[in-house]
Design a protein around this motif. Structure first.
Motif, PDB file in Angstrom:
ATOM      1  N   VAL A  62       1.117  -0.976   0.325  1.00  0.00           N
ATOM      2  CA  VAL A  62       0.257   0.322  -0.071  1.00  0.00           C
ATOM      3  C   VAL A  62       0.813   0.996   0.165  1.00  0.00           C
ATOM      4  O   VAL A  62       0.355   1.785  -0.774  1.00  0.00           O
ATOM      5  N   ALA A  63       1.646   1.083   0.643  1.00  0.00           N
ATOM      6  CA  ALA A  63       2.620   2.573   0.708  1.00  0.00           C
ATOM      7  C   ALA A  63       3.671   2.566  -0.539  1.00  0.00           C
ATOM      8  O   ALA A  63       3.754   4.386  -0.754  1.00  0.00           O
ATOM      9  N   ARG A  64       3.381   1.468  -1.181  1.00  0.00           N
ATOM     10  CA  ARG A  64       4.543   2.314  -2.504  1.00  0.00           C
ATOM     11  C   ARG A  64       3.908   3.046  -3.383  1.00  0.00           C
ATOM     12  O   ARG A  64       3.987   3.413  -4.373  1.00  0.00           O
ATOM     13  N   THR A  65       2.028   2.655  -2.960  1.00  0.00           N
ATOM     14  CA  THR A  65       0.984   3.705  -3.872  1.00  0.00           C
ATOM     15  C   THR A  65       1.183   5.261  -3.262  1.00  0.00           C
ATOM     16  O   THR A  65       0.511   5.831  -4.430  1.00  0.00           O
ATOM     17  N   HIS A  66       1.625   5.452  -2.726  1.00  0.00           N
ATOM     18  CA  HIS A  66       1.581   7.002  -2.499  1.00  0.00           C
ATOM     19  C   HIS A  66       1.988   7.787  -3.157  1.00  0.00           C
ATOM     20  O   HIS A  66       3.298   8.118  -2.888  1.00  0.00           O
ATOM     21  N   THR A  67       1.132   8.816  -3.797  1.00  0.00           N
ATOM     22  CA  THR A  67       2.588   9.537  -4.386  1.00  0.00           C
ATOM     23  C   THR A  67       1.910  10.979  -3.346  1.00  0.00           C
ATOM     24  O   THR A  67       1.775  11.152  -2.122  1.00  0.00           O
ATOM     25  N   PRO A  68       2.964  12.297  -3.327  1.00  0.00           N
ATOM     26  CA  PRO A  68       2.662  13.419  -2.501  1.00  0.00           C
ATOM     27  C   PRO A  68       2.159  13.743  -1.991  1.00  0.00           C
ATOM     28  O   PRO A  68       2.266  14.600  -1.349  1.00  0.00           O
ATOM     29  N   ASN A  69       1.255  13.330  -3.346  1.00  0.00           N
ATOM     30  CA  ASN A  69      -0.359  14.101  -2.340  1.00  0.00           C
ATOM     31  C   ASN A  69      -0.666  13.168  -1.630  1.00  0.00           C
ATOM     32  O   ASN A  69      -1.973  13.918  -0.632  1.00  0.00           O
ATOM     33  N   VAL A  70      -0.368  12.362  -1.325  1.00  0.00           N
ATOM     34  CA  VAL A  70      -0.857  11.957  -0.180  1.00  0.00           C
ATOM     35  C   VAL A  70      -0.452  12.288   0.887  1.00  0.00           C
ATOM     36  O   VAL A  70       0.932  12.538   1.194  1.00  0.00           O
ATOM     37  N   LEU A  71      -1.332  12.831   2.455  1.00  0.00           N
ATOM     38  CA  LEU A  71      -0.772  13.027   3.599  1.00  0.00           C
ATOM     39  C   LEU A  71      -1.039  12.108   4.295  1.00  0.00           C
ATOM     40  O   LEU A  71      -1.759  11.485   4.673  1.00  0.00           O
TER      41      LEU A  71
ATOM     42  N   GLY B 162      -8.602   9.368   5.158  1.00  0.00           N
ATOM     43  CA  GLY B 162      -7.072   8.971   4.349  1.00  0.00           C
ATOM     44  C   GLY B 162      -6.771  10.705   3.725  1.00  0.00           C
ATOM     45  O   GLY B 162      -8.060  10.741   3.757  1.00  0.00           O
ATOM     46  N   LEU B 163      -5.640  10.857   4.044  1.00  0.00           N
ATOM     47  CA  LEU B 163      -5.801  12.532   3.875  1.00  0.00           C
ATOM     48  C   LEU B 163      -5.460  12.995   1.723  1.00  0.00           C
ATOM     49  O   LEU B 163      -3.923  12.391   2.130  1.00  0.00           O
ATOM     50  N   PHE B 164      -5.239  13.741   1.042  1.00  0.00           N
ATOM     51  CA  PHE B 164      -5.116  13.731   0.090  1.00  0.00           C
ATOM     52  C   PHE B 164      -5.420  14.832  -0.625  1.00  0.00           C
ATOM     53  O   PHE B 164      -6.310  15.888  -0.211  1.00  0.00           O
ATOM     54  N   ARG B 165      -3.627  15.489  -0.712  1.00  0.00           N
ATOM     55  CA  ARG B 165      -4.018  17.105  -1.152  1.00  0.00           C
ATOM     56  C   ARG B 165      -4.180  17.090  -2.333  1.00  0.00           C
ATOM     57  O   ARG B 165      -4.266  16.841  -3.550  1.00  0.00           O
ATOM     58  N   ALA B 166      -5.100  17.819  -2.578  1.00  0.00           N
ATOM     59  CA  ALA B 166      -6.185  17.909  -3.685  1.00  0.00           C
ATOM     60  C   ALA B 166      -5.119  19.999  -4.720  1.00  0.00           C
ATOM     61  O   ALA B 166      -5.679  21.169  -4.334  1.00  0.00           O
TER      62      ALA B 166
ATOM     63  N   PHE C 240      -7.169   8.654  -6.050  1.00  0.00           N
ATOM     64  CA  PHE C 240      -7.099   7.845  -5.384  1.00  0.00           C
ATOM     65  C   PHE C 240      -8.433   6.550  -4.983  1.00  0.00           C
ATOM     66  O   PHE C 240      -9.061   6.477  -5.989  1.00  0.00           O
ATOM     67  N   PHE C 241      -7.680   5.682  -4.514  1.00  0.00           N
ATOM     68  CA  PHE C 241      -8.897   4.390  -4.022  1.00  0.00           C
ATOM     69  C   PHE C 241      -8.559   4.187  -2.718  1.00  0.00           C
ATOM     70  O   PHE C 241      -8.075   4.277  -2.381  1.00  0.00           O
ATOM     71  N   LEU C 242      -9.845   3.316  -2.616  1.00  0.00           N
ATOM     72  CA  LEU C 242     -10.417   3.045  -1.733  1.00  0.00           C
ATOM     73  C   LEU C 242     -11.175   1.752  -1.207  1.00  0.00           C
ATOM     74  O   LEU C 242     -11.849   0.833  -2.016  1.00  0.00           O
ATOM     75  N   ASP C 243     -10.775   0.815  -0.356  1.00  0.00           N
ATOM     76  CA  ASP C 243     -11.527  -1.188  -0.440  1.00  0.00           C
ATOM     77  C   ASP C 243     -11.843  -1.291   0.856  1.00  0.00           C
ATOM     78  O   ASP C 243     -11.568  -0.489   1.616  1.00  0.00           O
ATOM     79  N   TYR C 244     -12.435  -2.403   0.293  1.00  0.00           N
ATOM     80  CA  TYR C 244     -13.384  -2.822   1.120  1.00  0.00           C
ATOM     81  C   TYR C 244     -13.553  -4.759   1.520  1.00  0.00           C
ATOM     82  O   TYR C 244     -13.716  -4.419   0.489  1.00  0.00           O
ATOM     83  N   VAL C 245     -12.926  -5.309   2.300  1.00  0.00           N
ATOM     84  CA  VAL C 245     -12.760  -6.554   2.166  1.00  0.00           C
ATOM     85  C   VAL C 245     -13.424  -7.273   3.430  1.00  0.00           C
ATOM     86  O   VAL C 245     -13.165  -6.637   4.739  1.00  0.00           O
ATOM     87  N   ALA C 246     -14.006  -7.787   3.136  1.00  0.00           N
ATOM     88  CA  ALA C 246     -15.219  -8.783   4.308  1.00  0.00           C
ATOM     89  C   ALA C 246     -14.981 -10.069   3.887  1.00  0.00           C
ATOM     90  O   ALA C 246     -15.572 -10.438   3.039  1.00  0.00           O
TER      91      ALA C 246
ATOM     92  N   LEU D 160      -5.722   5.258  -0.815  1.00  0.00           N
ATOM     93  CA  LEU D 160      -5.680   6.143  -0.057  1.00  0.00           C
ATOM     94  C   LEU D 160      -5.997   5.283   1.917  1.00  0.00           C
ATOM     95  O   LEU D 160      -5.646   6.317   2.366  1.00  0.00           O
ATOM     96  N   GLY D 161      -6.623   4.423   1.467  1.00  0.00           N
ATOM     97  CA  GLY D 161      -7.468   3.696   2.904  1.00  0.00           C
ATOM     98  C   GLY D 161      -8.196   2.148   2.055  1.00  0.00           C
ATOM     99  O   GLY D 161      -8.317   1.974   1.464  1.00  0.00           O
ATOM    100  N   GLY D 162      -8.894   1.631   3.501  1.00  0.00           N
ATOM    101  CA  GLY D 162      -9.958   1.118   3.381  1.00  0.00           C
ATOM    102  C   GLY D 162     -10.434   0.452   4.629  1.00  0.00           C
ATOM    103  O   GLY D 162     -10.008   1.016   6.118  1.00  0.00           O
TER     104      GLY D 162
END
Length: 351
Positions: free
Chosen positions: A34-43, A51-55, A109-115, A143-145
């Motif tokens: 997950v960390a490898r997907t974080h761009t500079p816009n991810v805070l 999840g924090l994303f700079r617009a 950014f993307f968010l996932d839900y796994v149940a 960004l999160g999930g």
């Protein structure tokens, strides 16, 4: 609280079917991917309440956010039967990215839900790592999930996965289909398989077969190899057309509803589409499903993508340039039809 009381409380929760430790282990197994997907816009990092994303949209004059949520349907049962779960993550990311691509939006950014009924950390991590790899390939931040263990709601051994994508498009570049005209050319790109739709029909048709058998009618491949193949992304193909200066007037993602229900969602009033079914060969796995399910051909074109994953609608004068650009990008495009006066989708050739 004393240590003995803490232990008793924890064991009571586990007796109810929920393991907090398993959830923590799942996060530990997936966090690097997950960390490898974080761009500079991810805070911030993984584990926050939100999840924090700079617009920051740079040169856009009127940025519009585009969002979509979807699932993979009963393809999860194919993953359980074959033991192949990683592809589900790529399935949901690419499906969602393609949905907002239809309007010209680029994913942010993307968010996932796994149940699951009983949490398997390794299985959850396999799914989310697959999603992270798909995100990383497209420059999307995971960004999160949420990982949920819900005994009594989900059957033990089964799972569910849902994804949400948020993207952005400059309003002047928004693609709505409003400029589509009769005479425009429709270019298709192949699917990689069933993608994320039609699996209830496919499982009904194929359930009693040996999925590990190499079949002649599948060119020596097995159902266990073909059915889990992940949904592919068409974002790089769109980028190639934009780079070539092609005027893409409309797009359609061929999901549930197939070629019959999906394209008309972008048609302006008074415009229809004519599809030449002789312009491509339907992949054999679809023919096997249709034959064994005993469905009418028309129904098959509505339940399955039949080998067609995405459509681009553009001026006929730019068709040759579009085909060249797509081929140069490694695609296998073809002209599947044209826009006409009328409504809906009509077929020429044998349906």
């Amino acid at each position: 609280m004393t240590e003995s009381k803490q232990g008793a409380q924890a064991s009571a929760y586990e007796r109810a079917g929920v393991s907090i430790d398993a959830g923590h282990r799942a996060v530990h197994l997936m966090k690097d991917a997950v960390a490898r997907t974080h761009t500079p816009n991810v805070l911030g990092g993984l584990g926050g309440f939100g999840g924090l994303f700079r617009a920051a949209f740079g040169h856009m004059e009127d940025p519009v956010l585009v969002a979509s949520t979807d699932g993979v349907g009963t393809k999860t049962k194919v993953a359980v039967r074959t033991g192949r779960f990683g592809g589900l993550g790529g399935d949901i990311v690419n499906h969602c990215v393609n949905d907002i691509l239809v309007q010209g939006a680029r994913p942010l950014f993307f968010l996932d839900y796994v149940a699951m009924g009983k949490l398997s950390p390794e299985r959850v991590a396999e799914v989310v790592t697959g999603a992270a790899q798909a995100c990383e390939a497209l420059g999307v931040a995971l960004l999160g999930g949420e990982t949920a263990e819900m005994p009594g709601v989900y059957v033990d051994g089964e799972l569910d996965i849902v994804g949400t994508i948020v993207g952005v498009v400059d309003r002047p570049a928004l693609i709505t289909g409003a400029r589509i005209e009769a005479g425009d050319t429709v270019i298709a790109l192949p699917s990689s398989g069933l993608h994320t739709n039609g699996f209830s029909l496919a499982r009904m048709a194929l359930d009693d077969l040996d999925w590990n058998e190499a079949r002649e009618d599948l060119h020596g491949q097995t159902l266990a190899d073909l059915l889990p193949v992940p949904h592919r992304s068409y974002l790089p193909a769109f980028d190639a057309l934009q780079a070539a200066g092609v005027d893409v007037r409309g797009m359609a993602h061929i999901t549930g509803g197939g070629l019959i229900d999906n394209p008309p969602r972008v048609f302006p009033a008074g415009i229809g589409m004519q599809v030449d079914t002789g312009s491509w060969t339907v992949p054999p796995v679809f023919e096997l499903i249709v034959a064994r399910a005993g469905v009418e051909r028309q129904e098959a074109f509505r339940a399955l993508n039949m080998g067609v994953g995405f459509l681009f609608i553009l001026p006929a004068t730019q068709a040759a340039a579009a085909l060249d650009a797509l081929r140069a990008a490694g695609e296998q495009p073809w002209v599947i039809g044209q826009m006409t006066a009328g409504q809906g989708v009509t077929f020429t050739g044998a349906v």
